[in-house]
Design an enzyme around this catalytic site. Sequence first.
Site, PDB file in Angstrom:
ATOM      1  N   ARG A  11      45.512  13.474  49.784  1.00 49.79           N
ATOM      2  CA  ARG A  11      44.382  14.372  50.025  1.00 49.79           C
ATOM      3  C   ARG A  11      44.425  15.604  49.127  1.00 49.79           C
ATOM      4  O   ARG A  11      43.406  15.975  48.537  1.00 49.79           O
ATOM      5  CB  ARG A  11      44.373  14.803  51.490  1.00 49.79           C
ATOM      6  CG  ARG A  11      43.171  15.635  51.893  1.00 49.79           C
ATOM      7  CD  ARG A  11      41.895  14.808  51.936  1.00 49.79           C
ATOM      8  NE  ARG A  11      41.203  14.764  50.669  1.00 49.79           N
ATOM      9  CZ  ARG A  11      40.461  13.744  50.275  1.00 49.79           C
ATOM     10  NH1 ARG A  11      40.331  12.671  51.018  1.00 49.79           N
ATOM     11  NH2 ARG A  11      39.834  13.780  49.113  1.00 49.79           N
TER      12      ARG A  11
ATOM     13  N   GLU B 290      24.952  45.412  30.662  1.00 46.45           N
ATOM     14  CA  GLU B 290      23.812  44.721  31.253  1.00 46.45           C
ATOM     15  C   GLU B 290      22.587  45.631  31.251  1.00 46.45           C
ATOM     16  O   GLU B 290      22.673  46.804  31.624  1.00 46.45           O
ATOM     17  CB  GLU B 290      24.150  44.313  32.689  1.00 46.45           C
ATOM     18  CG  GLU B 290      23.016  43.633  33.441  1.00 46.45           C
ATOM     19  CD  GLU B 290      23.393  43.356  34.879  1.00 46.45           C
ATOM     20  OE1 GLU B 290      24.030  42.318  35.126  1.00 46.45           O
ATOM     21  OE2 GLU B 290      23.071  44.195  35.746  1.00 46.45           O
TER      22      GLU B 290
ATOM     23  N   LYS C 201      31.674  33.649  39.722  1.00 45.68           N
ATOM     24  CA  LYS C 201      31.226  33.058  40.987  1.00 45.68           C
ATOM     25  C   LYS C 201      31.922  31.713  41.197  1.00 45.68           C
ATOM     26  O   LYS C 201      31.302  30.646  41.198  1.00 45.68           O
ATOM     27  CB  LYS C 201      29.712  32.898  40.985  1.00 45.68           C
ATOM     28  CG  LYS C 201      28.976  34.235  40.920  1.00 45.68           C
ATOM     29  CD  LYS C 201      27.476  34.036  40.834  1.00 45.68           C
ATOM     30  CE  LYS C 201      26.749  35.370  40.737  1.00 45.68           C
ATOM     31  NZ  LYS C 201      25.285  35.218  40.596  1.00 45.68           N
TER      32      LYS C 201
ATOM     33  N   ASP D  23      19.376  40.766  31.827  1.00 46.63           N
ATOM     34  CA  ASP D  23      19.342  40.299  33.208  1.00 46.63           C
ATOM     35  C   ASP D  23      17.917  39.983  33.660  1.00 46.63           C
ATOM     36  O   ASP D  23      17.060  40.856  33.728  1.00 46.63           O
ATOM     37  CB  ASP D  23      19.951  41.369  34.122  1.00 46.63           C
ATOM     38  CG  ASP D  23      20.024  40.926  35.560  1.00 46.63           C
ATOM     39  OD1 ASP D  23      20.337  39.746  35.808  1.00 46.63           O
ATOM     40  OD2 ASP D  23      19.753  41.760  36.455  1.00 46.63           O
TER      41      ASP D  23
ATOM     42  N   LYS E 242      27.637  47.196  34.430  1.00 48.72           N
ATOM     43  CA  LYS E 242      26.457  46.771  35.172  1.00 48.72           C
ATOM     44  C   LYS E 242      25.686  47.983  35.701  1.00 48.72           C
ATOM     45  O   LYS E 242      26.074  49.131  35.442  1.00 48.72           O
ATOM     46  CB  LYS E 242      26.877  45.825  36.299  1.00 48.72           C
ATOM     47  CG  LYS E 242      27.592  44.564  35.777  1.00 48.72           C
ATOM     48  CD  LYS E 242      28.116  43.695  36.882  1.00 48.72           C
ATOM     49  CE  LYS E 242      27.020  42.938  37.591  1.00 48.72           C
ATOM     50  NZ  LYS E 242      26.390  41.897  36.740  1.00 48.72           N
TER      51      LYS E 242
END
Length: 295
Positions: A115, A211, A150, A232, A182
Site C-alpha cells: 500500500r 506580481e 499548491k 495575475d 505579491k
Amino acid sequence: MPTESEIPSSPCFDPRGRLPDRALIEAQARAALVEDLGDGDLTAKLLSEHQRSRAELITREAATLAGCAWFEMVFRLLDPRIEMHWGAQDGDRVSAGQRLCVLEGSSRALLSGERAAMNYLQTLSGTASRARRYADAVAGLAVRVLDTRKTLPGLRIQQKYAVLCGGCHNHRQGLFDAILIKENHILAAGSIPAALAAARALGRDVPIEIEVETLDEFDIALTAGARLVLLDNFSLDDLRWAVVASAGRALLEASGGVTLETIRAIAETGVDRISVGDLTKDVTAIDLSMRFVVL
C-alpha cells in the site's frame, strides 16, 4: 533579456529531472512505512516468515509513470533481498493493462509494503500524467509550464519531481529559494518600486519576481527594473499588450485560473511562462493493481 539563471531551480534536483538525493527518498519512504505499519503488520504475521511470492504491478489506465524510486525504496527498507524488474521507467507513457514491474521475495514484505509503495506510485504518476497533458497542450510553443506551491502536504519534493517527469517545469521549491513579491508584500512595502528595492537590498543571489494585477502596475514594475513579472489573471488582450510593451526586458509569467482548455490560447500570446496550480493541487491517482502468486 533575462537569462535562464534567473529562473528558480529546485535545490533537490536539477531541471533535467535527476532524482532527489537517495537519503531523502529513504527518509520519505521510511515515514510512509511508519504511518502505515506502526509497530507491525498484524495481518502479514498470518503468513510464514519463509513464504515467498511473486507479484506483478499492472496499470489499469494509460498514464505517465513517476515515482519508481519511492516505490522501490519502500520494499528495500522492508527486505533488501526483494528482486524487482521494471518494464517501464519514470517519464514513460504507459498503456492500460501494461505490466510495470515484477517483484519476487518475502510474502510478508511484499504485502506489508504494497500500500505505501503503491500510494507513492499512483499519486506521483497522477501528477506526472496531468503535467503531461498540459505539456502536450502547448507543444510546439516556446513557453514553460510551471508548477506552484499548491502541493499535497508532505509531498512537495515528490510532486515537483513528478511534474518534471510529465514534461513541465518547476517554479520555486518554497519560500527560501526565490523571492516572489505579491500584493500584500507591495502593500506592506508601500509601492512596487519600494518592494523591488527592498528585495534587492537583501543581497541574496536568488530570482526576484513581482506580481502585478493591472497594466498600470505592470508599467510601474518595468520602469522599476523588474526582470521577472507575474501577470495575475490578465485577459488575453492584456497579456498580448504586456508582451509587446516588455520587448524582452522581462520574463513574463501568466497565472491565475489556467486550465487545459485555456492554456494554449494563453501560451499563444507570447508569454514566457505559465504557472498552473492544477498540476499538483487536484491530482487524481492512477489506478494500479498488484497481483500475487505464492511460490
